[in-house]
Design an enzyme around this catalytic site. Structure first.
Site, PDB file in Angstrom:
ATOM      1  CB  ALA A  34     -17.059  -6.450  27.753  1.00 41.57           C
ATOM      2  CG  ASP A  37     -18.635  -4.016  22.595  1.00 41.61           C
ATOM      3  OD1 ASP A  37     -18.100  -3.268  21.758  1.00 41.61           O
ATOM      4  OD2 ASP A  37     -18.530  -5.258  22.581  1.00 41.61           O
ATOM      5  CE  LYS A 116       7.301   4.111  -2.637  1.00 44.30           C
ATOM      6  NZ  LYS A 116       6.044   3.419  -2.866  1.00 44.30           N
ATOM      7  CD  GLU A 174       0.679   4.115   1.139  1.00 41.22           C
ATOM      8  OE1 GLU A 174       0.727   5.352   0.934  1.00 41.22           O
ATOM      9  OE2 GLU A 174       0.985   3.270   0.294  1.00 41.22           O
ATOM     10  CE  LYS A 291       8.280  11.424   2.989  1.00 40.76           C
ATOM     11  NZ  LYS A 291       7.069  11.223   3.788  1.00 40.76           N
ATOM     12  CE  LYS A 315       9.249   1.170  -4.755  1.00 38.80           C
ATOM     13  NZ  LYS A 315       8.929   0.468  -5.937  1.00 38.80           N
ATOM     14  CB  CYS A 412       6.851 -42.458  13.614  1.00 42.89           C
ATOM     15  SG  CYS A 412       5.127 -42.198  13.162  1.00 42.89           S
ATOM     16  CB  CYS A 427       2.007 -38.507  11.151  1.00 45.80           C
ATOM     17  SG  CYS A 427       2.545 -39.786  12.281  1.00 45.80           S
TER      18      CYS A 427
HETATM   19  S1  IVH Z   1       5.634  10.832   0.630  1.00 44.18           S
HETATM   20  C1  IVH Z   1       5.790  14.282  -2.093  1.00 44.18           C
HETATM   21  N1  IVH Z   1       6.080   8.896   2.326  1.00 44.18           N
HETATM   22  O1  IVH Z   1       4.549   6.157  -2.270  1.00 44.18           O
HETATM   23  C2  IVH Z   1       5.950  12.973  -1.461  1.00 44.18           C
HETATM   24  N2  IVH Z   1       4.955   8.392   0.303  1.00 44.18           N
HETATM   25  O2  IVH Z   1       5.473   7.036  -5.055  1.00 44.18           O
HETATM   26  C3  IVH Z   1       4.728  12.150  -1.539  1.00 44.18           C
HETATM   27  N3  IVH Z   1       4.304   6.039   0.099  1.00 44.18           N
HETATM   28  O3  IVH Z   1       1.557   6.869  -3.586  1.00 44.18           O
HETATM   29  C4  IVH Z   1       4.745  10.870  -0.874  1.00 44.18           C
HETATM   30  N4  IVH Z   1       5.089   5.386   2.034  1.00 44.18           N
HETATM   31  O4  IVH Z   1       1.385   6.356  -1.168  1.00 44.18           O
HETATM   32  C5  IVH Z   1       5.554   9.234   1.148  1.00 44.18           C
HETATM   33  N5  IVH Z   1       6.527   7.263   3.921  1.00 44.18           N
HETATM   34  C6  IVH Z   1       5.994   7.616   2.755  1.00 44.18           C
HETATM   35  C7  IVH Z   1       5.356   6.693   1.917  1.00 44.18           C
HETATM   36  C8  IVH Z   1       4.854   7.117   0.687  1.00 44.18           C
HETATM   37  C9  IVH Z   1       4.460   5.013   0.933  1.00 44.18           C
HETATM   38  C10 IVH Z   1       3.657   5.950  -1.230  1.00 44.18           C
HETATM   39  C11 IVH Z   1       2.593   6.984  -1.447  1.00 44.18           C
HETATM   40  C12 IVH Z   1       2.653   7.353  -2.889  1.00 44.18           C
HETATM   41  C13 IVH Z   1       3.859   6.663  -3.386  1.00 44.18           C
HETATM   42  C14 IVH Z   1       4.703   7.664  -4.101  1.00 44.18           C
END
Ligand code: IVH
Length: 677
Positions: A34, A37, A116, A174, A291, A315, A412, A427
């Site tokens: 509120a 707003d 990811k 993302e 990374k 994955k 029951c 029930c």
């Molecule tokens: S880095 C050069 N970090 O994965 C690196 N991508 O296959 C570029 N994704 O379409 C991506 N989580 O949308 C990175 N923590 C993350 C991620 C991520 C999801 C997706 C991203 C991209 C796909 C790449």
């Protein structure tokens, strides 16, 4: 132009920006909806009076653009790449080896591991700190211009916070929908009779690719940043880890589940650890991304075709598997809802062995046509409850048997009923059904029902577990000895509880009816019934036609009452309660609920999803306090109570200038606090 208006407007913009950040990025709001707003409306009013003050990065301009006929294409300044995938530890080991060789590293390499995210990638271009363009990934070189839509996400800063940002900066990340938001949104789609989305990812993609940004604005989308694209005229930190921190300081959400680790073993441990918490994260993830931490090292490693050598997506194992349906049984929930559950031949899916899958309700079983003996695809989605995706009809044995909803409760034996317009069969045992006992007892003892002080959840749990109390009538037979056998029950508290139970015997007919926990009979209806019939015996004897004469009792409520009272067990419990001495003065003039002066005589409209109450519960509370609840907003409406994802009613209220309050404010009014209108 008054300079004080201009100052006030920029103060408000900064404040609103700060509250958006606290709410959507940090998840730590400081003020109520509120109050928010109110700030927002004040800014809107100033901008309406002084149109020359409106600027494109004002929070009022998040939804400003007109619908498009199509999206323009945008060339990304630096390509948006994909990631190589790994599904096994060996593949991760090979990645780490290539990295060490590529860098001629002596020891272990330092990496950042982060989720990811299972959403869709976008790129946001900031120039001089102002958001100019937002685009989808597209084919990696060109994407679609979805700037107007991305601007509606409150987790995306319209201008960067803090300082030290490069003059040109592309932020990559993302767009996601949290699972809870997804479920709420689908519930609303269902109620509106509109198409439901299959999963949060599809919902996010569909919501972002709307030609009308006003639609995107109503969808609960969020952005998480995980990197940068093009950068000009500025310096970035030396590591990815520090870059994420910098992005957070500029106002972005970044993964809370990020780890900085060295070497292969630690990477694998991270994937397991993040994987084990997958179900408890608010959003879907489908793996962990590794990374190389040092940005200079990333650059040296470079790319092969369209994927970097410095990063890898590890994955999670496929979360779908095939198995056989051994049986379909019924589970009785705490509200009596009967849920068909498939018993499965044990199968390993998404990291656990699954032996059961929910089928939700009768219609779902029929829609998917699941039969005992069928081979099915089971999926363990982000959440913990596995489900059946589909049947493989070609594998159906001739002996496969279809599911039939039971006519009586497997726990029951009471009659099973399914009301018009309801997907769920229940029930009707109510107080009598052990599966529903806990819930029924808690409701019976609650403050607005029999008001038995001290009979809370833990105690009820124990009473039911030790089989000391089966029906509410048993409460009135409890002795000191039985209570002292329970955990954490000393003489004094046991004595207090017995005294509270004794006191509760003197009650009102309305409370008593409410305490029975008849479906669809809330406090207001219980009061109407008490007032109309004046005595319990007259209510017990009433047929459907007589029930329909009670104000506000319609066919569904009448049917619930008949079903409940038609069940012999329930009659028995009622008789036992009377025999135990539960009493009220027959024919009493039913006192109206404590009417709250701030509510009585005023008219309310409820919209959206309230944080803790169902709309129905809110309505009952308002009515019980003498308020009136209508379906449509008009000039005569005193307050609109708005929850999450409120739609056209909220808009109408804004147009008419009707005060908009949140649930907390409504509860304050009920509690006697006057609203400033
Ligand atoms: S880095 C050069 N970090 O994965 C690196 N991508 O296959 C570029 N994704 O379409 C991506 N989580 O949308 C990175 N923590 C993350 C991620 C991520 C999801 C997706 C991203 C991209 C796909 C790449």
């Amino acid at each position: 132009m008054s300079s004080s208006a201009s100052e006030r407007a920029s103060r408000l913009r900064a404040e609103i920006g700060e509250h958006d950040h606290r709410y959507y990025v940090l998840d730590a709001p400081l003020i109520s909806d509120a109050e928010y707003d109110r700030l927002f409306r004040e800014l809107q009013a100033i901008e309406a009076e002084h149109p020359e003050l409106v600027c494109s990065d004002s929070p009022t301009q998040r939804v400003g653009a007109a619908p498009l006929t199509g999206f323009a294409t945008v060339a990304h300044r630096t390509p948006m790449l994909s990631l190589n995938n790994a599904f096994s530890d060996d593949e991760v080991a090979a990645f780490d080896r290539r990295v060490r060789e590529g860098l001629a590293a002596e020891g272990e390499v330092s990496y950042v591991a982060e989720p990811k995210f299972d959403g869709l990638a976008v790129s946001l271009s900031y120039e001089q700190g102002v958001l100019l363009r937002g685009a989808t990934r597209g084919d990696g070189s060109t994407g679609e211009d979805v700037t107007a839509n991305l601007r509606t996400l409150r987790s995306i800063p319209l201008h960067l916070q803090g300082s030290g940002w490069p003059a040109l900066l592309e932020v990559r990340g993302e767009v996601l929908m949290w699972r809870s938001d997804f479920e709420r949104m689908n519930e609303q789609q269902r109620q509106k009779g509109e198409k439901e989305f299959v999963n949060p990812r599809n919902a996010a993609a569909g919501s972002l690719r709307q030609l009308d940004p006003r639609i995107t604005a109503t969808r609960p989308l969020r952005f998480v940043a995980y990197g940068v694209g093009a950068v000009a005229a500025g310096v970035l930190p030396a590591t990815h880890w520090a870059l994420l921190e910098r992005l957070a300081a500029w106002g972005f959400a970044v993964a809370a589940e990020r780890r900085r680790v060295s070497g292969l073993a630690a990477l694998l441990a991270c994937q397991r650890e993040i994987g084990s918490r997958r179900a408890t994260l608010p959003y879907d993830i489908d793996g962990v991304v590794y990374k190389v931490d040092e940005l200079a090292a990333q650059e040296r490693l470079g790319f092969v075709s369209r994927a970097p050598r410095f990063a890898l997506a590890h994955k999670f194992a496929a979360a779908e598997a095939l198995t056989e349906v051994l049986d379909i049984v019924l589970q009785v929930g705490r509200t009596g809802a009967l849920t068909p559950v498939a018993r499965l031949a044990p199968v390993f899916v998404g990291g656990v062995t699954v032996t059961n899958a929910t089928l939700h309700n009768e219609d779902e079983v029929r829609r998917k046509d699941v039969r005992v003996g069928d081979t099915v695809v089971v999926r363990r989605a982000g959440d913990v409850i596995p489900e059946i995706v589909r049947v493989l009809p070609e594998k159906r044995p001739p002996t496969a048997t279809a599911f039939v909803m039971a006519a009586s409760c497997p726990v029951c034996g009471s009659q099973v009923v399914r009301q018009q317009d309801e997907a769920v069969a229940r029930c009707s045992g109510g107080l009598y059904c052990p599966a529903q006992r806990r819930q029924a007892l808690l409701h019976f003892a609650s403050r607005r029902a029999m008001d038995i002080e001290g009979l809370g959840e833990r105690l009820v749990e124990q009473l039911v577990e030790h089989d000391v109390v089966r029906t509410p009538a048993d409460l009135y037979r409890l002795g000191l000895l039985a209570l002292l056998n329970l955990e954490r029950m000393a003489d004094k508290s046991a004595g207090n509880l017995l005294a509270a139970i004794e006191r509760s015997k003197q009650t009102t007919l309305a409370r008593f009816i409410y305490a029975l926990g008849i479906r669809n009979v809330g406090e207001a209806t219980a009061r109407d019934l008490a007032r109309h019939f004046g005595s319990l015996d007259r209510l017990l004897a009433a047929d459907e036609t007589q029930l329909l004469q009670v104000p506000d009792v319609g066919p569904i409520v009448a049917q619930s009452i008949r079903q409940f009272l038609g069940e012999p067990h329930n009659r028995e419990v009622i008789e036992q309660l009377r025999a135990a001495g539960v009493a009220w003065s027959e024919g009493e003039a039913v006192a109206p609920a404590a009417s709250a002066p701030a509510v009585a005589g005023r008219s309310f409209v409820l919209t959206g999803t309230l944080p803790s109450l169902t709309r129905d519960a809110a309505r009952q509370m308002l009515e019980a306090a003498g308020g009136k609840v209508s379906a449509a907003v008009s000039k005569k409406t005193d307050f609109v109570v708005a929850g999450a994802d409120a739609g056209s009613k909220l808009q109408r209220a804004q147009e008419l200038g009707v005060p908009i309050i949140d649930e907390a404010r409504m509860l304050a009014l009920l509690g006697g606090v006057e609203a400033d209108r």
